[in-house]
Design an enzyme around this catalytic site. Structure first.
Site, PDB file in Angstrom:
ATOM      1  N   HIS A 161       0.831  -1.194   0.000  1.00 51.21           N
ATOM      2  CA  HIS A 161       0.000   0.000   0.000  1.00 51.21           C
ATOM      3  C   HIS A 161       0.872   1.254   0.000  1.00 51.21           C
ATOM      4  O   HIS A 161       2.087   1.177   0.207  1.00 51.21           O
ATOM      5  CB  HIS A 161      -0.969  -0.064   1.173  1.00 51.21           C
ATOM      6  N   LYS A 165       5.151   1.411  -0.045  1.00 48.15           N
ATOM      7  CA  LYS A 165       5.829   1.179  -1.319  1.00 48.15           C
ATOM      8  C   LYS A 165       7.352   1.384  -1.222  1.00 48.15           C
ATOM      9  O   LYS A 165       8.112   0.590  -1.791  1.00 48.15           O
ATOM     10  CB  LYS A 165       5.224   2.053  -2.410  1.00 48.15           C
ATOM     11  N   THR A 188       0.307  -5.399  -8.059  1.00 45.16           N
ATOM     12  CA  THR A 188      -0.700  -4.414  -8.437  1.00 45.16           C
ATOM     13  C   THR A 188      -0.009  -3.237  -9.133  1.00 45.16           C
ATOM     14  O   THR A 188       1.210  -3.083  -9.066  1.00 45.16           O
ATOM     15  CB  THR A 188      -1.489  -3.957  -7.196  1.00 45.16           C
ATOM     16  N   THR A 190       0.766   0.329  -9.513  1.00 46.66           N
ATOM     17  CA  THR A 190       1.877   1.248  -9.246  1.00 46.66           C
ATOM     18  C   THR A 190       3.075   0.518  -8.668  1.00 46.66           C
ATOM     19  O   THR A 190       4.226   0.776  -9.045  1.00 46.66           O
ATOM     20  CB  THR A 190       1.427   2.360  -8.293  1.00 46.66           C
ATOM     21  N   SER A 216      -4.350  -1.367 -10.321  1.00 50.56           N
ATOM     22  CA  SER A 216      -4.046  -0.876  -8.981  1.00 50.56           C
ATOM     23  C   SER A 216      -5.063  -1.462  -8.001  1.00 50.56           C
ATOM     24  O   SER A 216      -6.139  -1.932  -8.414  1.00 50.56           O
ATOM     25  CB  SER A 216      -4.108   0.653  -8.944  1.00 50.56           C
ATOM     26  N   GLY A 217      -4.719  -1.440  -6.722  1.00 48.76           N
ATOM     27  CA  GLY A 217      -5.608  -2.016  -5.720  1.00 48.76           C
ATOM     28  C   GLY A 217      -7.024  -1.471  -5.766  1.00 48.76           C
ATOM     29  O   GLY A 217      -7.999  -2.230  -5.841  1.00 48.76           O
ATOM     30  N   ASP A 222      -6.160  -6.253  -6.353  1.00 53.46           N
ATOM     31  CA  ASP A 222      -6.171  -7.268  -5.287  1.00 53.46           C
ATOM     32  C   ASP A 222      -7.090  -8.436  -5.678  1.00 53.46           C
ATOM     33  O   ASP A 222      -6.774  -9.603  -5.430  1.00 53.46           O
ATOM     34  CB  ASP A 222      -6.642  -6.652  -3.970  1.00 53.46           C
ATOM     35  N   HIS A 249     -10.854   0.787  -0.413  1.00 54.77           N
ATOM     36  CA  HIS A 249     -10.989  -0.537  -1.014  1.00 54.77           C
ATOM     37  C   HIS A 249     -10.658  -1.644  -0.020  1.00 54.77           C
ATOM     38  O   HIS A 249     -10.113  -2.681  -0.376  1.00 54.77           O
ATOM     39  CB  HIS A 249     -10.125  -0.654  -2.283  1.00 54.77           C
TER      40      HIS A 249
END
Length: 290
Positions: A161, A165, A188, A190, A216-217, A222, A249
Site C-alpha cells: 500500500h 511502497k 498491483t 503502481t 491498482s488495488g 487485489d 478498497h
C-alpha cells in the site's frame, strides 16, 4: 521463542484438519527449536485430544476465546514484559467462520504487522516459518519443505500500500537475486511499475517486465491476484499492508486475504518488511545449501 496459537473450529475438528497437518509436518522442527506454543482453549484442547504434541512441555493453555484467550494473545504480541511477550502468532483462519472477523482476531493480525512479528494464517505460512527458523538456527534443510522452496516453478505476488511502497522497493532491492528466481512475479499497478523500474536499473532487460502488472488495488488488482491464488497460480505473497490508515478498497484487501486462507496448504504469506527480510535471508541460505 513463543508463538500464540489459535485455529478456527474447522481447522481442528478432525484428525486430518489443518492444525494437525501443520503439526505433523512441523512437529519435529518445533521440538528442535523449543518453540513455546501458547494456545487458546479449544485449540489447546484439540491438540491434547488428538495427541498431536505428546509430552511437549512448550504447549501452554490459555482461556477459551469467549473468556478472553485471544485478547490475551493480542496483548502479549504487543508485549507485557518478560514471560508475557510473544514473538508472533499462528492463527489458522477459516475464512467463512464468523469468529475470524471478531475484533480480537483482526487486532491479532494488526498488532503482529505493527510490531513486525510473523502472523501465520495458513498451513503453508506456518510450515515455512518453522523451516526458516531452523535455517537461522544453523540446521540442515528439511527435505519435507522442498516444495515450498521450489521457486523456479512458483508465482510470487508483491503488494504494498502507498505508505509501504518505499519499503517494498527496498526489500526487492536487497533480495533481488532471490526474488528473480521465481518463475513469475506479479504485482498491483503502481507497485509493479516501480518494481520494473528498479529491475531495469539493476540490469534486467529493458522493456521486459520483471513483475507482471495488474490493476491498482482500488481498481481491482487485489481481486485479480486473489483469483490467481484460488486457481493455484500463485504460491507466495509478500503483502506490505499499512495498518494505520483506513482504505476505501478495504473489501478488496480482505478478499485477497480470504483467498490466501481458503487455500491454506499451498500459499505462504509474509505480512511485514521485518518478517519478509528474515524469510528471504533464510531462503537464500537454504538455496546455497541444497
Amino acid at each position: 521463542m513463543r508463538l500464540g496459537l489459535a485455529a478456527n473450529r474447522r481447522h481442528h475438528a478432525s484428525a486430518d484438519a489443518a492444525l494437525f497437518r501443520w503439526l505433523r509436518a512441523s512437529g519435529a522442527g518445533l521440538r528442535e527449536l523449543g518453540v513455546g506454543l501458547h494456545a487458546v482453549g479449544r485449540t489447546y484442547d484439540a491438540v491434547i485430544r488428538h495427541r498431536a504434541l505428546d509430552g511437549y512441555a512448550g504447549l501452554v493453555r490459555y482461556p477459551y476465546g469467549r473468556e478472553g484467550g485471544l485478547m490475551k494473545l493480542v496483548a502479549e504480541v504487543v508485549g507485557l514484559g518478560e514471560g508475557r511477550t510473544l514473538d508472533g502468532a499462528v492463527y489458522l483462519i477459516d475464512p467463512v467462520d464468523p469468529s475470524s472477523i471478531f475484533p480480537e482476531a483482526v487486532a491479532l493480525k494488526r498488532q503482529c504487522v505493527i510490531q513486525g512479528k510473523p502472523f501465520l494464517s495458513t498451513v503453508a505460512s506456518a510450515r515455512d516459518w518453522v523451516e526458516s527458523e531452523r535455517l537461522h538456527a544453523g540446521r540442515a534443510p528439511d527435505a519435507g519443505a522442498d516444495a515450498l522452496h521450489a521457486f523456479d516453478g512458483q508465482t510470487l505476488a508483491l503488494i504494498a500500500h502507498d505508505a509501504m511502497k518505499p519499503q517494498m522497493l527496498e526489500f526487492a532491492d536487497r533480495h533481488f537475486e532471490l526474488l528473480s528466481r521465481f518463475q513469475t512475479r506479479i504485482a498491483t499497478g503502481t507497485t509493479g511499475q516501480r518494481l520494473n523500474e528498479l529491475a531495469w536499473r539493476r540490469g534486467w532487460p529493458q522493456g521486459q517486465d520483471w513483475a507482471q502488472r495488474f490493476q491498482s488495488g482500488p481498481l481491482g488488482g487485489d481481486a485479480q491476484i486473489a483469483d490467481r491464488v484460488l486457481d493455484g497460480r500463485c504460491q507466495r505473497a509478500v503483502f506490505f499492508e499499512d495498518p494505520h490508515v483506513a482504505r476505501q478498497h478495504e473489501a478488496d484487501i480482505q478478499l485477497l486475504e480470504r483467498a490466501v486462507t481458503t487455500v491454506t496448504d499451498t500459499v505462504a504469506c509474509l505480512t511485514s518488511p521485518a518478517v519478509a527480510d528474515r524469510w528471504a535471508q533464510a531462503a537464500a541460505r537454504r538455496a546455497a545449501m541444497v
